[in-house]
Design an enzyme around this catalytic site. Structure first.
Site, mmCIF file in Angstrom:
data_model
loop_
_atom_site.group_PDB
_atom_site.id
_atom_site.type_symbol
_atom_site.label_atom_id
_atom_site.label_comp_id
_atom_site.label_asym_id
_atom_site.label_seq_id
_atom_site.Cartn_x
_atom_site.Cartn_y
_atom_site.Cartn_z
ATOM 1 N N ASP A 1 -1.383 5.785 8.699
ATOM 2 C CA ASP A 1 -0.916 4.556 9.355
ATOM 3 C C ASP A 1 -0.130 4.928 10.610
ATOM 4 O O ASP A 1 0.855 5.666 10.522
ATOM 5 C CB ASP A 1 -0.011 3.803 8.362
ATOM 6 C CG ASP A 1 0.461 2.478 8.923
ATOM 7 O OD1 ASP A 1 0.239 2.222 10.127
ATOM 8 O OD2 ASP A 1 1.054 1.703 8.158
ATOM 9 N N LYS B 1 0.835 -1.221 0.000
ATOM 10 C CA LYS B 1 0.000 0.000 0.000
ATOM 11 C C LYS B 1 0.865 1.266 0.000
ATOM 12 O O LYS B 1 0.660 2.176 -0.788
ATOM 13 C CB LYS B 1 -0.908 0.048 1.258
ATOM 14 C CG LYS B 1 -1.845 -1.106 1.382
ATOM 15 C CD LYS B 1 -2.629 -1.052 2.682
ATOM 16 C CE LYS B 1 -1.790 -1.311 3.920
ATOM 17 N NZ LYS B 1 -1.193 -2.628 4.011
ATOM 18 N N CYS C 1 15.024 -19.219 -13.155
ATOM 19 C CA CYS C 1 15.559 -20.362 -12.405
ATOM 20 C C CYS C 1 14.414 -21.244 -11.918
ATOM 21 O O CYS C 1 13.246 -20.872 -12.041
ATOM 22 C CB CYS C 1 16.381 -19.862 -11.224
ATOM 23 S SG CYS C 1 15.363 -18.975 -10.029
ATOM 24 N N ASN D 1 0.002 -6.827 -6.678
ATOM 25 C CA ASN D 1 1.439 -6.589 -6.500
ATOM 26 C C ASN D 1 2.195 -7.909 -6.332
ATOM 27 O O ASN D 1 1.602 -8.957 -6.091
ATOM 28 C CB ASN D 1 1.623 -5.703 -5.249
ATOM 29 C CG ASN D 1 3.027 -5.142 -5.132
ATOM 30 O OD1 ASN D 1 3.807 -5.141 -6.106
ATOM 31 N ND2 ASN D 1 3.382 -4.667 -3.959
HETATM 32 N N1 LIG Z 1 6.622 -5.126 -6.087
HETATM 33 C C1 LIG Z 1 7.459 -5.230 -5.069
HETATM 34 N N2 LIG Z 1 8.660 -5.873 -5.211
HETATM 35 C C2 LIG Z 1 9.513 -5.974 -4.183
HETATM 36 N N3 LIG Z 1 9.292 -5.502 -2.967
HETATM 37 C C3 LIG Z 1 8.125 -4.851 -2.765
HETATM 38 C C4 LIG Z 1 7.149 -4.683 -3.786
HETATM 39 N N4 LIG Z 1 6.116 -3.978 -3.273
HETATM 40 C C5 LIG Z 1 6.421 -3.719 -1.996
HETATM 41 N N5 LIG Z 1 7.629 -4.243 -1.675
HETATM 42 C C6 LIG Z 1 8.303 -4.220 -0.377
HETATM 43 O O1 LIG Z 1 7.481 -4.948 0.533
HETATM 44 C C7 LIG Z 1 7.493 -4.331 1.797
HETATM 45 C C8 LIG Z 1 6.061 -3.920 2.173
HETATM 46 O O2 LIG Z 1 5.652 -2.905 1.281
HETATM 47 P P1 LIG Z 1 4.783 -1.664 1.789
HETATM 48 O O3 LIG Z 1 5.384 -1.072 3.004
HETATM 49 O O4 LIG Z 1 4.537 -0.784 0.623
HETATM 50 O O5 LIG Z 1 3.465 -2.461 2.164
HETATM 51 P P2 LIG Z 1 2.257 -1.974 3.061
HETATM 52 O O6 LIG Z 1 1.053 -2.663 2.511
HETATM 53 O O7 LIG Z 1 2.223 -0.501 3.115
HETATM 54 O O8 LIG Z 1 2.656 -2.576 4.468
HETATM 55 P P3 LIG Z 1 1.940 -2.236 5.892
HETATM 56 O O9 LIG Z 1 0.654 -2.984 5.894
HETATM 57 O O10 LIG Z 1 2.921 -2.754 6.880
HETATM 58 O O11 LIG Z 1 1.752 -0.756 5.937
HETATM 59 C C9 LIG Z 1 8.431 -3.147 1.692
HETATM 60 O O12 LIG Z 1 9.694 -3.550 2.126
HETATM 61 C C10 LIG Z 1 8.481 -2.850 0.196
HETATM 62 O O13 LIG Z 1 9.702 -2.258 -0.202
HETATM 63 MG MG LIG Z 2 2.218 0.804 4.787
#
Ligand SMILES: Nc1ncnc2c1ncn2[C@@H]1O[C@H](COP(=O)(O)OP(=O)(O)OP(=O)(O)O)[C@@H](O)[C@H]1O
Ligand SMILES: [Mg+2]
Length: 316
Positions: free
Chosen positions: A47, A24, A260, A252
């Site tokens: 958040d 997100k 591989c 995502n």
């Molecule tokens: N497409 C992607 N490829 C690789 N890593 C990703 C990808 N999308 C997100 N990430 C990584 O995954 C982790 C979680 O992403 P992010 O913080 O955006 O998620 P979130 O849904 O906001 O998490 P939360 O619920 O904890 O707020 C981060 O380390 C981010 O860099």
């Molecule tokens: Mg987040």
């Protein structure tokens, strides 16, 4: 497919939501970066575990700051407790009078009441902060990053909660008004009534904005995994109940490479879930984002993510 329609002039508020860890924050930031190329944009995190600072590699707090190297993008991390304190300080006199005239509490009790947090009030205050920004109208677009699903739902149901609170306060007031009228024969509206009326108007404004499809869009973020799909399904049902319809979904962490054996197996493992996403959310446009080799942190990775979200055939 790419995210569509976000550049529509009327669309002001774009909210990202979904299960924990699905991307997100990354998607909200990349979207804000893309929009800021044409529009003055404010990126808002509601958040409590704020992570804008980490991803943007710049300190952000409960104060609007400009994003370095981008004159049209600003960001703020809303701290619910502080938003509540601001609200109480602004309306201390009215809140005090409300409690004085409608309860048997003495001054000490009232002071204590004003330091207590009402359950759910943090989300209300977070949302009120967003609405205040939108009404000030300094920005063209407001992109909101939320905490995992439950929090996002509480955030969007916050107007209802505030409305219930106003109803209780209004009932307490009604008794006071009845007493005054009985004793003096008439009742003149005072600042507490004006305050409750203005809160009621805030609730209406939040509800109208959330339900206005031309002004507000909720973008769910999902990953091709069982739990995330189930949670997204529930989220979409609750959104619909609240009168908020989504047009598009970000899928995502999609495996692209088959280089591989590990990648081949991961990709094959995702296929049934990708199919399930297509079937279950067939009314939504799907924007697939590949899993990157590294975490999304810093300008370069965000630029890459922005391409994946906004270009129809990005080169990974
Ligand atoms: N497409 C992607 N490829 C690789 N890593 C990703 C990808 N999308 C997100 N990430 C990584 O995954 C982790 C979680 O992403 P992010 O913080 O955006 O998620 P979130 O849904 O906001 O998490 P939360 O619920 O904890 O707020 C981060 O380390 C981010 O860099
Ligand atoms: Mg987040």
């Amino acid at each position: 497919m790419a995210l569509a329609g976000l550049e529509n002039e009327e669309l002001k508020l774009i909210i990202f939501g979904g299960k924990g860890g699905v991307g997100k924050t990354s998607c909200a930031i990349a979207t804000a970066l893309a929009l800021s190329e044409e529009y003055k944009t404010l990126l808002i995190s509601t958040d409590p575990a704020h992570s804008l600072s980490d991803c943007l590699e710049q300190q952000i707090g409960f104060k609007v700051v400009k994003i370095k190297g981008n004159a049209t993008l600003s960001a703020i991390e809303v701290i619910a407790d502080e938003a509540l304190s601001v609200f109480i300080n602004e309306h201390r006199d009215q809140l005090r009078k409300l409690l004085e005239t409608s309860t048997n509490l003495d001054n000490l009790d009232i002071d204590e009441m004003l330091t207590l947090s009402i359950p759910g009030i943090d989300e209300v205050m977070s949302f009120k902060t967003i609405i205040d920004f939108i009404e000030e109208g300094e920005y063209d677009k407001y992109v909101v990053d939320t905490a995992p699903t439950g929090h996002a739902l509480r955030l969007i149901s916050s107007p209802k909660l505030l409305d219930e609170w106003i109803k209780v306060a209004a009932r307490m007031r009604w008794k006071y008004r009845y007493m005054i009228t009985s004793f003096s024969g008439s009742y003149k509206q005072d600042e507490v009534d004006t305050f409750l009326l203005s809160l009621k108007k805030t609730v209406k404004r939040i509800e109208n904005l959330l339900r206005d499809k031309t002004k507000c869009e909720f973008i769910p973020v999902c990953i091709p995994e069982a739990m995330a799909i189930m949670e997204t399904g529930r989220l979409l049902i609750d959104l619909e109940k609240a009168g908020i319809i989504s047009h598009q979904i970000i899928v995502n962490n999609v495996m692209i490479s088959e280089g591989c054996d590990f990648c081949k197996r991961r990709k094959a493992g995702q296929l049934p879930y990708l199919q399930e996403i297509s079937n279950s959310f067939s009314n939504l446009n799907k924007v697939e984002v590949p899993i990157f080799a590294e975490e999304i942190k810093g300008k370069k990775a965000l630029k890459q993510l922005k391409k994946c979200l906004f270009e129809d055939s990005p080169i990974y």
